[in-house]
Design a protein around this motif. Structure first.
Motif, PDB file in Angstrom:
ATOM      1  N   UNK A  60      28.412 -20.040  -7.182  1.00 10.17           N
ATOM      2  CA  UNK A  60      27.323 -19.122  -6.482  1.00 10.17           C
ATOM      3  C   UNK A  60      27.925 -18.450  -5.219  1.00 10.17           C
ATOM      4  N   UNK A  61      27.654 -17.283  -4.903  1.00 12.71           N
ATOM      5  CA  UNK A  61      28.057 -16.534  -3.759  1.00 12.71           C
ATOM      6  C   UNK A  61      26.922 -16.957  -2.838  1.00 12.71           C
ATOM      7  N   UNK A  62      27.464 -17.245  -1.565  1.00 11.46           N
ATOM      8  CA  UNK A  62      26.853 -17.502  -0.620  1.00 11.46           C
ATOM      9  C   UNK A  62      25.595 -16.299  -0.269  1.00 11.46           C
ATOM     10  N   UNK A  63      24.453 -16.519   0.235  1.00 13.45           N
ATOM     11  CA  UNK A  63      23.593 -15.676   0.591  1.00 13.45           C
ATOM     12  C   UNK A  63      22.478 -15.573  -0.237  1.00 13.45           C
ATOM     13  N   UNK A  64      21.994 -16.532  -1.118  1.00 13.36           N
ATOM     14  CA  UNK A  64      20.843 -16.532  -2.403  1.00 13.36           C
ATOM     15  C   UNK A  64      19.723 -17.017  -1.309  1.00 13.36           C
ATOM     16  N   UNK A  65      18.582 -16.154  -1.531  1.00 14.50           N
ATOM     17  CA  UNK A  65      17.237 -16.596  -0.991  1.00 14.50           C
ATOM     18  C   UNK A  65      16.952 -17.524  -1.973  1.00 14.50           C
ATOM     19  N   UNK A  66      15.728 -18.371  -1.318  1.00 14.91           N
ATOM     20  CA  UNK A  66      15.317 -19.463  -1.974  1.00 14.91           C
ATOM     21  C   UNK A  66      14.826 -18.900  -3.542  1.00 14.91           C
ATOM     22  N   UNK A  67      14.175 -18.042  -3.688  1.00 13.84           N
ATOM     23  CA  UNK A  67      13.518 -17.404  -4.897  1.00 13.84           C
ATOM     24  C   UNK A  67      14.715 -17.204  -5.729  1.00 13.84           C
ATOM     25  N   UNK A  68      16.001 -16.651  -5.287  1.00 16.22           N
ATOM     26  CA  UNK A  68      17.014 -16.560  -6.230  1.00 16.22           C
ATOM     27  C   UNK A  68      17.548 -17.945  -6.490  1.00 16.22           C
ATOM     28  N   UNK A  69      17.618 -18.860  -5.467  1.00 17.64           N
ATOM     29  CA  UNK A  69      18.204 -20.091  -6.016  1.00 17.64           C
ATOM     30  C   UNK A  69      17.091 -21.042  -6.961  1.00 17.64           C
ATOM     31  N   UNK A  70      15.980 -20.675  -6.898  1.00 17.28           N
ATOM     32  CA  UNK A  70      15.159 -21.315  -7.856  1.00 17.28           C
ATOM     33  C   UNK A  70      15.228 -20.801  -9.231  1.00 17.28           C
ATOM     34  N   UNK A  71      15.632 -19.428  -9.370  1.00 17.21           N
ATOM     35  CA  UNK A  71      16.110 -18.629 -10.315  1.00 17.21           C
ATOM     36  C   UNK A  71      17.263 -18.979 -11.090  1.00 17.21           C
ATOM     37  N   UNK A  72      18.090 -19.194 -10.225  1.00 13.60           N
ATOM     38  CA  UNK A  72      19.363 -19.848 -10.734  1.00 13.60           C
ATOM     39  C   UNK A  72      19.078 -21.171 -11.383  1.00 13.60           C
ATOM     40  N   UNK A  73      18.443 -21.963 -10.538  1.00 10.45           N
ATOM     41  CA  UNK A  73      18.234 -23.253 -11.076  1.00 10.45           C
ATOM     42  C   UNK A  73      17.789 -23.386 -12.302  1.00 10.45           C
ATOM     43  N   UNK A  74      16.594 -22.616 -12.697  1.00 10.47           N
ATOM     44  CA  UNK A  74      16.024 -22.696 -13.899  1.00 10.47           C
ATOM     45  C   UNK A  74      16.734 -21.976 -15.007  1.00 10.47           C
ATOM     46  N   UNK A  75      17.783 -21.075 -14.957  1.00 13.80           N
ATOM     47  CA  UNK A  75      18.534 -20.776 -15.734  1.00 13.80           C
ATOM     48  C   UNK A  75      19.498 -21.760 -16.143  1.00 13.80           C
ATOM     49  N   UNK A  76      19.964 -22.719 -15.177  1.00 10.42           N
ATOM     50  CA  UNK A  76      21.016 -23.896 -15.470  1.00 10.42           C
ATOM     51  C   UNK A  76      20.185 -24.843 -16.181  1.00 10.42           C
TER      52      UNK A  76
END
Length: 233
Positions: free
Chosen positions: A83-99
């Protein structure tokens, strides 16, 4: 693997949020496995993302896994994403959900086909995936969900279990709830049917922008086996 003995009545507990195991039936989500719904794996993975964001590295590697154990032997599936550094909390949650969505499906399929299928009927058991999703939302948007989910009494849950049989007999390969009408209700069809996710479990979209250079998939659905403390990937 859920059993009849796992069924509990939430009203008998002062704080349902502290329960770490048990099986309940709710009018909105159907059967819920409180172990799957704890969200510990989500919490731990999001903490690793926070550490990655706080590091000085331009990219950070995140592994998310789901495991089952029989004695000293454990097995499961995992995904590993850069994961490229600089992800907002919303993006982190979206990535986590996809994982979560990707790994949970791979894990349930693994349970169905792996050598442990003699031990458990839990592969795609009707309560598993929706309980995983509830665990995700309990972590990223914490509040008391139980009143909204409308859990029924233990007696009403046992009626469903005894009428329809073990929930493991009903396979659900989606994150949409599988509902079991109360056998005492008249003038309705007494057969399981797919319901709808409540709005508060549809507020986050899973990450899909894999072509924008922010996420690089290293392992899509790796196999992980553990014997004691030995890990074989």
């Amino acid at each position: 693997m859920s059993s009849r003995e796992d069924i509990i009545d939430l009203s008998q507990y002062g704080s349902a949020n502290q329960l770490r195991r048990g099986l309940i039936y709710s009018e909105l989500l159907g059967w819920i496995d409180l172990g799957h719904a704890r969200g510990d794996d989500i919490r731990d993975t999001l903490f690793k993302m926070s550490c990655g964001e706080a590091s000085g590295a331009p990219w950070y590697l995140i592994q998310y896994e789901q495991m089952m154990s029989v004695g000293r032997i454990s097995t499961g599936r995992y995904v590993r994403w850069n994961i490229k550094k600089g992800r907002s909390q919303i993006e982190q949650h979206s990535i986590m959900l996809a994982m979560l969505l990707q790994t949970a499906r791979a894990f349930e399929n693994w349970q169905s086909q792996h050598l442990f299928n003699w031990y458990t009927d839990s592969g795609f058991s009707g309560e598993d995936l929706v309980s995983d999703l509830l665990g995700f939302y309990r972590v990223v948007a914490p509040r008391n969900y139980w009143q909204d989910l409308k859990p029924v009494s233990r007696e009403a849950a046992l009626r469903r279990w005894d009428f329809y049989g073990p929930v493991g007999n009903y396979k659900n390969r989606s994150f949409i709830p599988l509902l079991f009408p109360d056998p005492q209700e008249k003038f309705i069809a007494h057969k399981p049917f797919k319901g709808k996710l409540p709005f508060f479990m549809r507020t986050i979209e899973p990450f899909t922008a894999f072509d924008n250079g922010t996420v690089c998939i290293i392992d899509r659905a790796g196999i992980i086996n553990k014997l004691g403390m030995v890990v074989i990937q």
